[in-house]
Scaffold this motif. Structure first.
Motif, mmCIF file in Angstrom:
data_model
loop_
_atom_site.group_PDB
_atom_site.id
_atom_site.type_symbol
_atom_site.label_atom_id
_atom_site.label_comp_id
_atom_site.label_asym_id
_atom_site.label_seq_id
_atom_site.Cartn_x
_atom_site.Cartn_y
_atom_site.Cartn_z
ATOM 1 N N UNK A 1 6.757 -3.320 -3.257
ATOM 2 C CA UNK A 1 6.449 -3.052 -4.668
ATOM 3 C C UNK A 1 7.554 -2.282 -5.400
ATOM 4 N N UNK A 2 8.187 -1.340 -4.730
ATOM 5 C CA UNK A 2 9.241 -0.571 -5.405
ATOM 6 C C UNK A 2 10.481 -1.438 -5.660
ATOM 7 N N UNK B 1 -2.773 1.936 -0.694
ATOM 8 C CA UNK B 1 -1.704 2.790 -0.168
ATOM 9 C C UNK B 1 -0.324 2.164 -0.337
ATOM 10 N N UNK B 2 -0.284 0.837 -0.450
ATOM 11 C CA UNK B 2 1.020 0.178 -0.680
ATOM 12 C C UNK B 2 1.588 0.537 -2.055
ATOM 13 N N UNK B 3 0.743 1.064 -2.937
ATOM 14 C CA UNK B 3 1.214 1.417 -4.287
ATOM 15 C C UNK B 3 1.378 2.923 -4.485
ATOM 16 N N UNK B 4 1.302 3.696 -3.420
ATOM 17 C CA UNK B 4 1.448 5.145 -3.584
ATOM 18 C C UNK B 4 2.846 5.506 -4.127
ATOM 19 N N UNK B 5 3.890 4.873 -3.565
ATOM 20 C CA UNK B 5 5.245 5.199 -4.041
ATOM 21 C C UNK B 5 5.424 4.743 -5.485
ATOM 22 N N UNK C 1 6.409 6.816 -8.766
ATOM 23 C CA UNK C 1 7.483 6.332 -9.635
ATOM 24 C C UNK C 1 7.021 6.252 -11.097
ATOM 25 N N UNK C 2 5.765 5.821 -11.316
ATOM 26 C CA UNK C 2 5.237 5.714 -12.684
ATOM 27 C C UNK C 2 5.239 7.083 -13.358
ATOM 28 N N UNK C 3 5.051 8.125 -12.582
ATOM 29 C CA UNK C 3 5.112 9.475 -13.122
ATOM 30 C C UNK C 3 6.553 9.912 -13.330
ATOM 31 N N UNK C 4 7.378 9.748 -12.319
ATOM 32 C CA UNK C 4 8.733 10.289 -12.344
ATOM 33 C C UNK C 4 9.631 9.567 -13.361
ATOM 34 N N UNK C 5 9.265 8.347 -13.768
ATOM 35 C CA UNK C 5 10.028 7.644 -14.821
ATOM 36 C C UNK C 5 10.253 8.571 -16.022
#
Ligand SMILES: CC(C)(COP(=O)(O)OP(=O)(O)OC[C@H]1O[C@@H](n2cnc3c(N)ncnc32)[C@H](O)[C@@H]1OP(=O)(O)O)[C@@H](O)C(=O)NCCC(=O)NCCS
Length: 379
Positions: free
Chosen positions: A97-98, A339-343, A347-351
């Motif tokens: 996903x990343x 859990x596959x979307x945890x990173x 990332x959605x936050x850190x953008x």
């Protein structure tokens, strides 16, 4: 300067080296405090919305009610993919996903014709940054579902659009608030590797899409933000509270690295972890008892090991604590994020944090150009 080609000494991983000024965030590792532009991050996470904190990062103050509603509308107006962009992103689904997000972000920025920020109106460049941040929930929704983004009439902002897109339905208020708390806590964290990466890239005059894409690529590494998935794997492997003691003893004996423990900067409790533990307790997640038992057992085992090591080596005890990833795993699982979307959620936050660092870098730019010491052979 040394004239031999013996390696010179320098701080490995640039540890402790200052490379820029920032007003955005400060990690006080000894005190266990995190500051966002003059505000205690934990207070913000417990009482404010994601957009309010985004505004704090930009302006160094909280918005008035009317400034907030203007800001929320401004972000929402930029948050929709065009039909062509939807089709493009859909083609980039699959794999990690990343990685798919990294490719999509780059493709959208290029498709919108983003160019070097140099000699251009700073307000236009700032809007390009805000656009890529605002589009993130829809891009991640398309990557996750393969469908056109759902209409989210009456949504309550960035966190709501993100969770709604992933769940495929309007989230419950408590889940939204839990996710929003998490997104605020992780929005910025000093000059971590991905933030540094975004600043290095934009310092060359590269477009803001390139800088954000570089940051996403940097964040995708398992040493930087990849632990909450493995924390859940650990809970699965322990399976029951009754099994905690045996599991931990066995892993300690094998020299196991426990996911969700230890931190490069914090030498006391990670304040984000304490805050997320409170969220998890309110959620009353089915994981909570197992998580608490595992936390206590692992901390005790690590403390005993660290004390024995300190005694043997006659050095101060280096205490290990739980880091943000441990309770993140419990909280995100409970709100329904796979859990596959945890990173990707991190990332959605850190953008938003990267976006603000990019703006700050542009405002006082100096090209990053450190040196490497040549240790190869002479011709
Ligand atoms: C976060 C992390 C990379 C910090 O690393 P660091 O500051 O370089 O810490 P160190 O590697 O110097 O650790 C000091 C000692 O504690 C041990 N240690 C650190 N974290 C540990 C953990 N999670 N489990 C077991 N032992 C650990 C190290 O093995 C080391 O022991 P040693 O001196 O016998 O080699 C590290 O703690 C870690 O890998 N944690 C697990 C992954 C994780 O949760 N990452 C998310 C971070 S937010």
């Amino acid at each position: 300067m040394s004239t031999s080609n013996e390696p010179v000494s320098f701080p490995a991983g640039l540890e402790g080296v200052y490379v820029c000024n920032t007003t955005l965030s400060e990690v006080e590792g000894l005190e266990g405090r995190l500051i966002f532009n003059g505000f205690n991050a934990i207070d913000l996470a417990e009482t404010r919305t994601f957009e309010e904190v985004w505004f704090v990062l930009r302006e160094g103050r909280l918005p008035s009610q009317s400034e907030l509603s203007t800001f929320v509308s401004q972000v929402e107006a930029l948050s929709h993919l065009t039909l062509d962009e939807y089709k493009l992103v859909k083609k980039l689904r699959g794999g990690e996903p990343m990685s798919a997000f990294r490719s999509s972000l780059s493709a959208v920025a290029n498709g919108r014709g983003f160019k070097s920020w140099m000699n251009r109106d700073k307000a236009v460049v700032a809007e390009e940054i805000m656009t890529l941040c605002a589009l993130t929930p829809e891009i991640m929704e398309v990557l996750h579902t393969g469908r056109k983004p759902k209409l989210k009439a009456g949504n309550r902002g960035y966190a709501d659009r993100y969770l709604w897109g992933i769940l495929g339905k309007q989230p419950a208020e408590a889940d939204l608030r839990a996710l929003e708390t998490y997104l605020i806590l992780t929005v910025d964290h000093g000059l971590n590797a991905s933030t540094f990466s975004s600043r290095v890239t934009v310092s060359t005059g590269a477009d803001v899409g390139a800088a954000l894409t570089a940051a996403v690529g940097t964040l995708s590494g398992p040493l930087h933000g990849g632990a909450p998935g493995p924390v859940l794997d650990m809970f699965d492997s322990i399976a029951s509270v009754a099994n905690v003691s045996n599991w931990v003893a066995e892993k300690m004996a094998a020299g196991h690295l426990f996911m969700g423990f230890g931190h490069r900067v914090y030498r006391t409790d990670d304040p984000r972890s304490l805050c997320l533990k409170r969220v998890a307790e309110r959620q009353a997640s089915p994981r909570i008892e197992l998580a608490k038992a595992a936390e206590a057992e692992i901390l005790a085992a690590l403390a005993a090991k660290q004390q024995a090591k300190a005694l043997a080596q006659n050095v101060p005890v280096r205490t290990l604590r739980v880091n943000v990833e441990f309770w993140t795993a419990v909280v995100l699982e409970h709100v329904g994020i796979p859990r596959t979307l945890f990173s990707s959620t991190f990332c959605a936050s850190r953008m938003i944090g990267w976006g603000e660092h990019i703006r700050e870098q542009i405002a006082g730019n100096k090209l990053y150009r450190p040196r490497s010491y040549y240790t190869g052979s002479k011709p």
